[in-house]
Motif scaffolding. Structure first.
Motif, PDB file in Angstrom:
ATOM      1  N   GLU A 104       0.819  -1.215   0.000  1.00  0.00           N
ATOM      2  CA  GLU A 104       0.000   0.000   0.000  1.00  0.00           C
ATOM      3  C   GLU A 104       0.854   1.268   0.000  1.00  0.00           C
ATOM      4  N   ASN A 105       2.017   1.175   0.642  1.00  0.00           N
ATOM      5  CA  ASN A 105       2.863   2.362   0.805  1.00  0.00           C
ATOM      6  C   ASN A 105       3.887   2.511  -0.316  1.00  0.00           C
ATOM      7  N   ALA A 106       3.877   1.599  -1.314  1.00  0.00           N
ATOM      8  CA  ALA A 106       4.886   1.613  -2.382  1.00  0.00           C
ATOM      9  C   ALA A 106       4.952   2.955  -3.126  1.00  0.00           C
ATOM     10  N   PRO A 107       3.820   3.541  -3.550  1.00  0.00           N
ATOM     11  CA  PRO A 107       3.913   4.851  -4.240  1.00  0.00           C
ATOM     12  C   PRO A 107       4.546   5.931  -3.369  1.00  0.00           C
ATOM     13  N   ASN A 108       4.182   5.948  -2.088  1.00  0.00           N
ATOM     14  CA  ASN A 108       4.756   6.934  -1.174  1.00  0.00           C
ATOM     15  C   ASN A 108       6.256   6.717  -0.987  1.00  0.00           C
ATOM     16  N   LEU A 109       6.668   5.460  -0.958  1.00  0.00           N
ATOM     17  CA  LEU A 109       8.091   5.139  -0.809  1.00  0.00           C
ATOM     18  C   LEU A 109       8.890   5.646  -2.009  1.00  0.00           C
ATOM     19  N   ILE A 110       8.318   5.496  -3.199  1.00  0.00           N
ATOM     20  CA  ILE A 110       8.998   5.974  -4.413  1.00  0.00           C
ATOM     21  C   ILE A 110       9.148   7.489  -4.378  1.00  0.00           C
ATOM     22  N   ASN A 111       8.089   8.179  -3.942  1.00  0.00           N
ATOM     23  CA  ASN A 111       8.160   9.647  -3.836  1.00  0.00           C
ATOM     24  C   ASN A 111       9.225  10.080  -2.819  1.00  0.00           C
ATOM     25  N   MET A 112       9.285   9.374  -1.705  1.00  0.00           N
ATOM     26  CA  MET A 112      10.280   9.691  -0.684  1.00  0.00           C
ATOM     27  C   MET A 112      11.694   9.409  -1.185  1.00  0.00           C
ATOM     28  N   LEU A 113      11.850   8.338  -1.965  1.00  0.00           N
ATOM     29  CA  LEU A 113      13.154   8.022  -2.546  1.00  0.00           C
ATOM     30  C   LEU A 113      13.607   9.139  -3.484  1.00  0.00           C
ATOM     31  N   LYS A 115      12.700  12.233  -3.397  1.00  0.00           N
ATOM     32  CA  LYS A 115      12.999  13.417  -2.585  1.00  0.00           C
ATOM     33  C   LYS A 115      14.394  13.319  -1.962  1.00  0.00           C
ATOM     34  N   GLN A 116      14.733  12.134  -1.439  1.00  0.00           N
ATOM     35  CA  GLN A 116      16.048  11.936  -0.823  1.00  0.00           C
ATOM     36  C   GLN A 116      17.165  12.095  -1.847  1.00  0.00           C
ATOM     37  N   LEU A 117      16.965  11.571  -3.051  1.00  0.00           N
ATOM     38  CA  LEU A 117      17.972  11.665  -4.109  1.00  0.00           C
ATOM     39  C   LEU A 117      18.190  13.115  -4.533  1.00  0.00           C
ATOM     40  N   LYS A 118      17.101  13.886  -4.620  1.00  0.00           N
ATOM     41  CA  LYS A 118      17.227  15.307  -4.989  1.00  0.00           C
ATOM     42  C   LYS A 118      17.986  16.090  -3.938  1.00  0.00           C
ATOM     43  N   GLU A 119      17.715  15.787  -2.682  1.00  0.00           N
ATOM     44  CA  GLU A 119      18.416  16.469  -1.604  1.00  0.00           C
ATOM     45  C   GLU A 119      19.912  16.158  -1.630  1.00  0.00           C
ATOM     46  N   LEU A 120      20.255  14.881  -1.909  1.00  0.00           N
ATOM     47  CA  LEU A 120      21.664  14.509  -1.985  1.00  0.00           C
ATOM     48  C   LEU A 120      22.343  15.142  -3.193  1.00  0.00           C
ATOM     49  N   GLU A 121      21.598  15.246  -4.300  1.00  0.00           N
ATOM     50  CA  GLU A 121      22.163  15.861  -5.501  1.00  0.00           C
ATOM     51  C   GLU A 121      22.450  17.343  -5.253  1.00  0.00           C
ATOM     52  N   GLU A 122      21.512  18.006  -4.585  1.00  0.00           N
ATOM     53  CA  GLU A 122      21.697  19.433  -4.311  1.00  0.00           C
ATOM     54  C   GLU A 122      22.844  19.682  -3.339  1.00  0.00           C
ATOM     55  N   SER A 123      23.066  18.716  -2.437  1.00  0.00           N
ATOM     56  CA  SER A 123      24.157  18.876  -1.463  1.00  0.00           C
ATOM     57  C   SER A 123      25.518  18.560  -2.061  1.00  0.00           C
ATOM     58  N   GLY A 124      25.535  17.882  -3.214  1.00  0.00           N
ATOM     59  CA  GLY A 124      26.794  17.558  -3.875  1.00  0.00           C
ATOM     60  C   GLY A 124      27.471  16.310  -3.352  1.00  0.00           C
ATOM     61  N   VAL A 125      26.818  15.582  -2.462  1.00  0.00           N
ATOM     62  CA  VAL A 125      27.416  14.361  -1.892  1.00  0.00           C
ATOM     63  C   VAL A 125      27.605  13.296  -2.967  1.00  0.00           C
ATOM     64  N   LEU A 126      26.582  13.072  -3.798  1.00  0.00           N
ATOM     65  CA  LEU A 126      26.653  12.026  -4.810  1.00  0.00           C
ATOM     66  C   LEU A 126      27.689  12.327  -5.883  1.00  0.00           C
ATOM     67  N   ALA A 127      27.917  13.604  -6.164  1.00  0.00           N
ATOM     68  CA  ALA A 127      28.854  13.985  -7.222  1.00  0.00           C
ATOM     69  C   ALA A 127      30.276  13.515  -6.910  1.00  0.00           C
ATOM     70  N   ILE A 274      15.504   5.439   2.069  1.00  0.00           N
ATOM     71  CA  ILE A 274      14.282   6.255   2.030  1.00  0.00           C
ATOM     72  C   ILE A 274      13.993   6.824   3.419  1.00  0.00           C
ATOM     73  N   GLU A 275      14.202   6.010   4.443  1.00  0.00           N
ATOM     74  CA  GLU A 275      13.953   6.462   5.813  1.00  0.00           C
ATOM     75  C   GLU A 275      14.964   7.542   6.204  1.00  0.00           C
ATOM     76  N   GLU A 276      16.239   7.273   5.919  1.00  0.00           N
ATOM     77  CA  GLU A 276      17.304   8.220   6.249  1.00  0.00           C
ATOM     78  C   GLU A 276      18.599   7.707   5.603  1.00  0.00           C
ATOM     79  N   PRO A 277      19.352   8.537   4.878  1.00  0.00           N
ATOM     80  CA  PRO A 277      20.580   8.066   4.221  1.00  0.00           C
ATOM     81  C   PRO A 277      21.562   7.389   5.169  1.00  0.00           C
TER      82      PRO A 277
END
Length: 359
Positions: A104-113, A115-127, A274-277
């Protein structure tokens, strides 16, 4: 001259075998009913064989204490029924709740994933971990998407494996009962088909195959259960969502050597991420530590070097088994390889070793 003639006869024999296989492929209408029957009975038979090797030591122990084999099997069935009742009342509600909640929570999990990826991209950690000029978000999304697809494929195979649950539920216990009741008579019947002069070798061969597969299955069950307990405790400590569900999936997938451990780790790390990096890092640490304890502390004593196969050979055999038979092929690949290896080695020692090494 004699050695040359034997060599040519050997080649002719191989050619005839391949010729029979080729001709058999041209008359599929003859073999289709047989293949269909095998595919229907394979899952119940495989499950019965699995529990046969798992429960046989208990039956043998009770039989040595003057308990009739049939009575011993029925007593074990009664204990298993009580364990199943305990599982249904104690564990199944939580497992079912987590499974339904995950779906039931699969769509919400994808949205949270996302969001987490965008935050990491903006912080430059993944780069820091990817080549310069790489679209970080797209690259990581592709990697995770591939991991999810891989996990989905194996989960689909797992679902199809248990899709005939009703038939398995009724057929497997019946097959298992007669396997445990008859004991080693199956191997003895195979040996009786051999010429008398080869029966001693045949008996040794069947015993070696039987002991190898038995040690592999019992050892694999014990090490996987220990791995599951370690992982579940670690997941509870870090507060991983769906800890019980992910642990059960991981234990089942770990019956596939090497490949199963990698595939089962993907959803665990994703859910933790998804919960926390930082939780993803801790989840990965728990998985690695638990697997190191399994491989280096538990397996050497429990398995007793039963799986005497090089890791690269194991990976190749499992991949080939998966390509041929999907999930069932991957589960059967190692026991099948062990049996073939023992047969080839024994045939070589009996028929070819003296001739070839003295030539």
């Amino acid at each position: 001259m004699t050695q040359t003639n034997r060599f040519f006869r050997f080649l002719i024999g191989i050619i005839l075998v391949f010729l029979v296989i080729y001709l058999g492929s041209k008359v599929n209408f003859i073999f289709d009913p047989v293949i269909s029957f095998i595919s229907i009975i394979l899952v119940p038979l495989m499950l019965a064989a699995f529990f046969y090797y798992l429960l046989r030591p208990l039956v043998e122990l009770m039989h040595k204490r003057k308990v009739n084999r049939s009575v011993a099997v029925l007593l074990i069935y009664l204990v298993i029924a009580l364990i199943l009742v305990g599982f249904i009342l104690g564990i199944w509600p939580s497992l079912r709740e987590q499974s339904l909640g995950f779906v039931e929570n699969a769509p919400n999990l994808i949205n949270m994933l996302t969001k987490q990826l965008k935050e990491l991209e903006e912080s430059g950690v993944l780069a820091q971990f990817l080549p310069e000029g790489t679209n970080v978000f797209t690259k990581v999304t592709e990697i995770i998407d591939q991991g999810l697809k891989l996990f989905t494929n194996y989960m689909s195979g797992l679902v199809s494996f248990f899709s005939s649950f009703v038939m398995v539920l009724f057929v497997s216990p019946i097959i298992l009962f007669f396997m445990l009741k008859e004991g080693s008579k199956f191997g003895e019947n195979i040996v009786n088909f051999m010429p008398r002069r080869f029966r001693d070798e045949g008996t040794d061969l069947m015993n070696e195959i039987d002991n190898s597969i038995s040690g592999f299955i019992v050892g694999r069950v014990l090490t996987n259960v220990a791995l599951g307990v370690l992982m579940y405790i670690g997941f509870l400590i870090i507060g991983l969502p769906y800890a019980l569900l992910l642990t059960v999936v991981s234990v089942i997938m770990n019956f596939i050597p090497f490949i199963g451990a990698i595939v089962s780790s993907v959803p665990i790390v994703i859910i933790a991420f998804i919960e926390e990096p930082s939780m993803a890092i801790w989840a990965l640490v728990i998985i690695l530590v638990a697997q190191q304890i399994q491989d280096n502390l538990l397996a050497p004593y429990i398995m007793n070097k039963t799986l005497d196969i090089h890791p690269i050979t194991t990976i190749v055999v499992v991949l080939v088994g998966g390509d041929i038979g999907g999930l069932i092929g991957m589960l059967l690949a190692i026991p099948f390889y062990m049996a073939v290896k023992i047969i080839v080695r024994r045939v070589y020692n009996v028929f070819f070793k003296d001739r070839w090494e003295k030539a």
